[in-house]
Design an enzyme around this catalytic site. Structure first.
Site, PDB file in Angstrom:
ATOM      1  N   GLU A 418       0.820  -1.213   0.000  1.00 28.51           N
ATOM      2  CA  GLU A 418       0.000   0.000   0.000  1.00 28.51           C
ATOM      3  C   GLU A 418       0.855   1.265   0.000  1.00 28.51           C
ATOM      4  O   GLU A 418       0.733   2.123   0.865  1.00 28.51           O
ATOM      5  CB  GLU A 418      -0.965  -0.038   1.186  1.00 28.51           C
ATOM      6  CG  GLU A 418      -2.004  -1.138   1.006  1.00 28.51           C
ATOM      7  CD  GLU A 418      -2.896  -1.342   2.215  1.00 28.51           C
ATOM      8  OE1 GLU A 418      -4.073  -1.651   2.021  1.00 28.51           O
ATOM      9  OE2 GLU A 418      -2.390  -1.217   3.354  1.00 28.51           O
ATOM     10  N   GLU A 495      -4.461 -10.379   0.391  1.00 26.15           N
ATOM     11  CA  GLU A 495      -5.254 -10.241   1.610  1.00 26.15           C
ATOM     12  C   GLU A 495      -6.710 -10.514   1.249  1.00 26.15           C
ATOM     13  O   GLU A 495      -7.199 -10.035   0.225  1.00 26.15           O
ATOM     14  CB  GLU A 495      -5.147  -8.835   2.210  1.00 26.15           C
ATOM     15  CG  GLU A 495      -3.759  -8.453   2.691  1.00 26.15           C
ATOM     16  CD  GLU A 495      -3.692  -7.027   3.231  1.00 26.15           C
ATOM     17  OE1 GLU A 495      -4.757  -6.489   3.618  1.00 26.15           O
ATOM     18  OE2 GLU A 495      -2.593  -6.453   3.249  1.00 26.15           O
TER      19      GLU A 495
END
Length: 993
Positions: A418, A495
Site C-alpha cells: 500500500e 489479503e
C-alpha cells in the site's frame, strides 16, 4: 541535562538510509566466537532533541539515578511496553503532520548505554562488525565515544565496522534511538507505533563476509544444481550429496535430489569452511516459475496458497519475539492446514524464516515499506514516485534480499504494501531481478498494469470478481499492452477474509473458486494474530487493549484486533474454520451411493501418511467404530471407496457416520493421531418434522394474576412465561437484535449493517401485549413489537400448548408490518433461566460456534460445556457463541446427571426442544451488557442465564474490510413461523456412589 546546540541531528529528517554502514549481507551463524549484547542496558527517555543528554556517548559518562531518569531497560524490547511512554495504533493515518521528511519536535528519543567486556578468546585481530537486527525507527551509534554512523529501516539489519574501534577489555556502546524520523514515512504499516532496539544486538568477528546459495531443481530429470557464491576463498561440503571440501562455485550437478516444498521440506546439511571458520548451511533444492496458463509452479507442480498474513506480535512484548513464540506460530499454522505466510509488512525475524525452512511453509518476504497515509491526502508527496527517496527504497530492497536470500521457503519477494505506484518501486523490482531471478516479484499496488511484477495481486476482492479473474475476464487496464501482460499472470489474493472479531465468513466460497480455476493461486487471510496489548483491570482480571486505550490523539480502535488467533495465541473459531476449509485431503460422502471419495489436493504427497478411522453415532451416542484401510491416493488424484459396514440403525433418531484422516506417525509439526481431515454424513432418512403445533393435552387455567398450562405458569397480564415446574423463567419473547460484530459495524463499500439496524430502532424494540387468550386448547398471546419513532414492526402471535409427555410447546408466528428499511440481525426468542443451570448439553452442531456462513469445522454430535465455556472471548466483545442446528439442549446444575435420576433424589433441569432444529446461544450476561462492553473484563455475570433460540441469524461476512455481506446471508423481514419446546428434566446432583 539538555542537548548540545552543536549536536548534529540532521540524520533524523534525512531521506538517506544511513551513514557509516557496511554493505548488506546474509544472516548466518558462524563458528567464530561472537559477543552477545542482549540483556540489561542503561536507558533514558528524552522528550525530543532539545531534551537529549549532552555527552552521553562518552566513555566516562556516569548515568545518574532518580531525577536524571536513567534506569535499566532490556534489549531487545520496545520501550513503550516497558513503562516508558505509551503505545499508539493507527491503520492508515500518520500520527504526525504529513510534511515529509519533517517530523514533530515532540519526538521521544531513547538513549541507551551498554558497558561490555571483550573476552580474551575473541579474535579481535580479524576485525569485527557490530550488527543490529532491528531498531525502530532511526538511530545513531557510538563505540568508545567514536561515532560509527546512523541508520533507518526498522525491520532490517544494520551493520557497522568496529575493527578499529573495538578493543580488549572494557568497551562502551551508546545508541540514540528516535521514535520519529524521515523513515517513519516509509513505515505506516497498520500496527502499533512502538520504538526501541527490539531485536538482538551482537558483535561478530570478521571472516566469511557473505554467501549466496543457488540450489535449482529440474523437475523433469529430478536433478539439482548447486553453486554457492562466496566472498573470498572457502570450501563447500555436502556429505549426503558426496560433495566434500569442494569449490563452492561448482556448479555441482546432483542427480535424484529430494526437492524442498511445504509438504516435504527436505534440507541438506552443508558446511562452508575458510581459515578456521565454519558456517553450517541448510540447502533446499527447488524451482519457481509461472507457466503459460498463469499457474505458479514450484518444482514443476502447480501450487495454491492456503495462507495467512503475519505481523510479529506478542501481547506483552510486542514485536519482540523469542524463538519459542515463533515456533508456536509455525506449528499452529501447520496443524491448521496453512501452507503459506506473507510477511506483512516487513521482513520477519530471521529465526522465523529458518523455522519455515524446517517445517515447510511457503513465504512471501515483504520489504519494510508502506506509505499508506499518503492516500488520505490524495497521494500528494508520496515518496514512491519521488527521486529524492530512491536510495532509501533501493536500500530497503537490498537489505531484505541480501539478508534472506538463502531461505528455500521464500518463493516471492514483495516490494512492500500500500505505497501507491511510482518509479522507485519499479527500480526496486529491477534491482531484485538482477540480483535474484529465482523467485517471483509481488506488489499488490501495481495491480492496474502489473508492469513490474510477476503476479496479479489484489486484496479484498469479492467472490464474483475473483471468478472473473479466474476466467481471465477481469476488466482490462487502459493500456492494451498491460492487459496482455496481466492476463498471462497468476492471480492471487494477498489479503482477503478479514478476520476481525467474529469471522471471517464466506471462506468456502473462495476455496471453491481456488479449486475451480487454475489461474487462481489462492490467497492469504488477513491476518494471523490480534494485536492486543495485555492489561490488568482494577479487579485483577486481564484484558487486551487496542487503539484508543492509551489516549492516542488519533487512532483506529480495535481494527488492530483482526487475527485468526487471539493475542494469547488461543485459536479463534475463525482459525478452526480455516483449517477445515484448507484441508489438503478432502473426503466427500455420498449418502445415496454409500461411498467415500478421497480427493488429494497435495501437489507432491500421496495420502499414505494418513490413517483412516470411522465412527457411527445414533443421536450423538457412539454405537460402532473402526479402521478404514485405504490405499494411498496420488497427489492431485481421487479415489472412491464404499462405506464401512454399519450396524442397523434405530427406526427413529439420527445415525451419523464420521470419517477421519489423522497422522499415521509423528511428523515434525504434530504427533501421530493429529486430525488433518474429516467428513460426516447422515446414513438414515431424516424423520418427519415435528408438527408445528403439537396436540394439546391440557387446557389453560386462570388463577388471579397468573395462567397455568400444564406445569407452566404465565403472567396473566403480559402472557410471559414465568416458570416451568418450579424453574424460574423469564420469557421467551421475540428478539431481533444482536450485539453487533465488527463486520456489522464497519463496511468499506456500503452502509454498515449495524447503522441501518440502529436507524430502524432494532436495538430498542418495545413489546406491546395486545391480548392474552387462555382456552381449552392452550394459550395464545398476541403482541406488537416496534421501536419509538418508527411505523414498522412485527405482529407476533405466541401459541402455547402442552403435549401428553408434559412438553410445553411454543409456536411463534411473525408478520412484519409497515415498510421495513433494513434486514434483521436475528429472528428468534430470548429467555432467562436461573444462574444455577449453567451446564449445557446439546445434540446438534459443535463443539464451537457456527453461523450461516461460518462453522465449516462444526460437526453433528452430542456436546457438553458450561455456559462460561460457550463464550468466545473476542478482544472487543460482540455477538458470539451461537450453536447451529441444535435438536435439543439440556440446562442443568454443576455435577448434574440426567440418566436414571429419580424424582425423589433430583432437582430440576430444563430441556429445550426444537422442531426440527434451532440456533442456541447461552450467556451469563445480557445482549445489552455484551454490546456495551469495550473489553472482556467489562463483562460480569448478572445472576441469570440468557438463552437465545433463533430460527435464523444474520451471516458474518468480512465487510469490515471486504465485500458487503451477500444478500443470501442476510435475513429479510417476512412472515415466519417456528416452534420450540420446553420440559422439566430430573437431575441428580453430586454423582452416584
Amino acid at each position: 541535562m539538555v542537548g548540545s546546540e552543536d549536536a548534529d541531528f540532521s540524520y533524523v529528517e534525512s531521506r538517506q538510509p544511513g551513514r557509516g554502514r557496511r554493505p548488506a549481507r546474509a544472516f548466518f551463524e558462524t563458528s567464530l566466537p561472537g559477543i552477545d549484547l542482549d540483556g540489561p542496558w542503561r536507558f533514558r527517555l528524552a522528550g525530543g532533541l532539545s531534551d537529549v543528554t549532552a555527552g552521553f556517548e562518552a566513555e566516562d559518562f556516569a548515568e545518574g539515578e532518580g531525577a536524571d531518569g536513567w534506569t535499566d531497560l532490556p534489549v531487545p524490547a520496545l520501550w513503550q511496553l516497558q513503562g516508558h511512554g505509551t503505545p499508539a495504533y493507527t491503520n492508515i493515518v500518520y500520527p504526525f503532520p504529513v510534511d515529509p521528511p519533517r517530523v514533530p519536535d515532540e519526538n521521544p528519543t531513547g538513549e541507551y548505554r551498554r558497558v561490555f567486556e571483550v573476552p580474551d578468546d575473541f579474535p579481535i585481530h580479524r576485525g569485527a562488525v557490530l550488527r543490529f537486527e532491528g531498531v525502530d525507527s532511526c538511530f545513531a551509534v557510538w563505540l568508545n565515544g567514536i561515532l560509527l554512523g546512523d541508520g533507518k529501516g526498522s525491520r532490517l539489519p544494520t551493520e557497522f565496522d568496529v575493527s578499529g574501534t573495538l578493543r580488549p577489555g572494557r568497551n562502551v556502546l551508546a545508541v540514540r534511538v528516535h521514535q520519529w524520523s524521515a523513515g517513519s514515512y516509509l513505515e505506516d504499516q497498520d500496527m502499533w507505533w512502538l520504538s526501541g532496539i527490539f531485536r538482538s544486538v551482537r558483535i561478530i568477528p570478521c571472516g566469511i563476509a557473505d554467501f549466496f546459495i543457488h540450489a535449482d531443481f529440474d523437475a523433469e530429470s529430478g536433478a539439482g544444481t548447486l553453486r554457492v557464491d562466496v566472498s573470498g576463498p572457502a570450501t563447500l561440503s555436502v556429505p549426503e550429496l558426496g560433495i566434500l571440501d569442494a569449490d563452492p562455485a561448482g556448479p555441482h550437478v546432483c542427480p535424484d535430489v529430494e526437492p524442498w516444498s511445504d509438504e516435504t521440506p527436505r534440507l541438506y546439511e552443508a558446511e562452508l569452511a575458510a581459515d578456521g571458520e565454519r558456517i553450517l548451511l541448510r540447502i533446499g533444492f527447488r524451482s519457481v516459475a509461472v507457466d503459460d496458463g498463469g499457474r505458479i509452479l514450484v518444482n514443476g507442480k502447480p501450487i495454491t496458497f492456503r495462507g495467512v498474513n503475519r505481523h510479529e506480535w506478542h501481547p506483552r512484548t510486542g514485536r519482540t519475539l523469542d524463538r519459542a513464540t515463533m515456533l508456536e506460530d509455525v506449528l499452529m499454522m501447520k496443524r491448521h492446514n496453512i501452507n503459506a505466510v506473507r510477511a506483512s509488512h516487513y521482513p520477519p525475524h530471521p529465526d522465523f524464516l529458518e523455522l519455515c525452512d524446517t517445517y515447510g511453509l511457503w513465504v512471501i518476504d515483504e520489504c519494510d515499506l508502506e506509505t499508506h497515509g499518503f492516500e488520505l491526502v490524495g497521494w500528494r508527496g508520496n515518496p514512491s514516485d519521488d527521486a529524492a527517496w530512491r536510495e532509501a527504497y533501493l536500500d530497503r530492497a537490498e537489505r531484505m534480499v541480501e539478508r534472506d536470500k538463502n531461505h528455500p521457503s521464500i518463493v516471492m519477494w514483495s516490494l512492500g504494501n500500500e505505497s501507491g505506484v511510482g518509479e522507485n518501486l519499479a527500480a526496486m523490482a529491477k534491482w531484485i531481478r538482477n540480483r535474484d531471478g529465482s523467485r517471483l516479484i509481488h506488489y499488490e499496488g501495481d495491480r492496474a498494469s502489473c508492469a513490474y511484477v510477476d503476479v496479479f495481486s489484489e486484496m479484498y476482492t469479492g467472490p464474483d470478481s475473483v471468478r472473473l479473474r479466474g476466467q481471465q475476464e477481469e476488466p482490462p487496464p487502459e493500456d492494451p499492452a498491460d492487459d496482455a501482460h496481466r492476463r498471462r499472470l497468476p492471480f492471487m489474493l494477498c489479503e482477503y477474509a478479514h478476520a476481525m472479531g467474529n469471522g471471517p465468513g464466506g471462506l468456502r466460497e473462495y476455496r471453491d473458486l481456488f479449486d475451480e480455476y487454475p489461474r487462481l493461486a489462492g490467497g492469504f487471510v488477513w491476518e494471523w494474530i490480534d494485536h492486543g496489548i495485555e492489561q490488568t483491570a482494577a479487579d485483577g482480571t486481564t484484558y487486551f487493549a487496542y487503539g484508543g486505550d492509551f489516549g492516542e490523539e488519533v487512532h483506529d480502535g480495535n481494527f488492530v484486533a483482526d487475527g485468526l488467533v487471539f493475542p494469547d495465541r488461543t485459536p479463534s473459531p475463525g482459525l478452526l474454520d480455516y483449517k477445515r476449509i484448507s484441508e489438503p485431503v478432502r473426503v466427500l460422502c455420498d449418502a445415496d451411493a454409500r461411498t467415500l471419495t478421497i480427493a488429494n489436493r497435495h501437489h507432491s504427497r500421496d495420502t499414505g501418511y494418513l490413517a483412516w478411522t470411522w465412527r457411527a453415532e445414533d443421536d450423538g451416542v457412539l454405537v460402532a467404530q473402526g479402521v478404514l484401510e485405504l490405499s494411498p491416493v496420488a497427489p492431485g488424484s481421487e479415489a472412491t471407496v464404499h462405506w464401512p459396514e454399519l450396524p442397523a440403525a434405530k427406526p427413529t433418531g439420527e445415525r451419523w457416520l464420521t470419517i477421519s484422516g489423522s497422522l499415521r506417525a509423528d511428523e515434525a509439526w504434530a504427533e501421530a493421531g493429529h486430525e488433518v481431515t474429516w467428513a460426516q454424513a447422515r446414513t438414515n432418512e431424516p424423520a418427519a418434522a415435528s408438527p408445528s403445533r403439537p396436540a394439546p393435552a391440557t387446557p389453560a387455567r386462570v388463577a388471579a394474576d397468573s395462567i397455568h398450562l400444564g406445569d407452566a405458569t404465565f403472567d396473566a397480564h403480559s402472557g410471559v412465561l414465568r416458570s416451568i415446574a418450579g424453574i424460574d423463567v423469564d420469557g421467551p419473547r421475540l428478539d431481533l437484535w444482536r450485539a453487533p460484530i465488527d463486520n456489522d459495524e464497519r463496511s468499506l463499500y456500503a452502509t454498515p449493517l449495524a447503522a441501518a439496524w440502529r436507524h430502524a430502532g432494532l436495538h430498542r424494540m418495545r413489546h406491546k401485549t395486545l391480548s392474552v387468550e387462555p382456552s381449552e386448547s392452550g394459550l395464545v398471546v398476541r403482541a406488537r413489537v416496534a421501536a419509538a419513532g418508527v411505523d414498522h414492526g412485527m405482529d407476533v402471535k405466541y401459541r402455547w400448548t402442552t403435549a401428553e409427555d408434559g412438553t410445553l410447546w411454543l409456536t411463534v408466528e411473525l408478520d412484519p408490518y409497515g415498510q421495513w428499511p433494513c434486514t434483521l440481525p436475528r429472528r428468534g426468542v430470548a429467555l432467562t433461566l436461573p444462574a444455577t443451570l449453567d451446564q449445557v448439553e446439546w445434540f446438534g452442531e459443535g463443539p464451537g460456534e457456527a453461523y450461516r456462513d461460518t462453522g465449516n469445522d462444526a460437526r453433528v454430535g452430542r456436546f457438553r460445556a458450561s455456559v462460561a465455556g460457550m463464550q468466545t472471548p473476542y478482544v472487543r466483545p460482540q455477538e458470539n457463541g451461537n450453536r447451529r442446528a441444535v435438536r435439543w439442549a439440556q440446562f442443568t446444575p454443576v455435577n448434574g446427571a440426567t440418566e436414571d435420576a429419580a424424582d425423589d433424589d433430583a432437582v430440576s433441569g430444563l430441556e429445550v426442544l426444537a422442531a426440527p432444529t434451532t440456533n442456541l446461544t447461552a450467556r451469563p450476561w445480557s445482549t445489552r451488557a455484551l454490546e456495551a462492553a469495550q473489553h472482556r473484563s467489562d463483562l460480569r455475570p448478572d445472576g441469570r442465564i440468557h438463552v437465545h433460540l433463533d430460527q435464523d441469524q444474520c451471516g458474518i461476512g468480512s465487510s469490515s474490510c471486504g465485500d458487503p455481506l451477500h444478500e443470501s446471508e442476510q435475513i429479510h423481514p417476512a412472515p415466519t413461523t417456528f416452534t420450540v419446546g420446553f420440559r422439566r428434566i430430573a437431575v441428580f446432583v453430586g454423582g452416584r456412589g
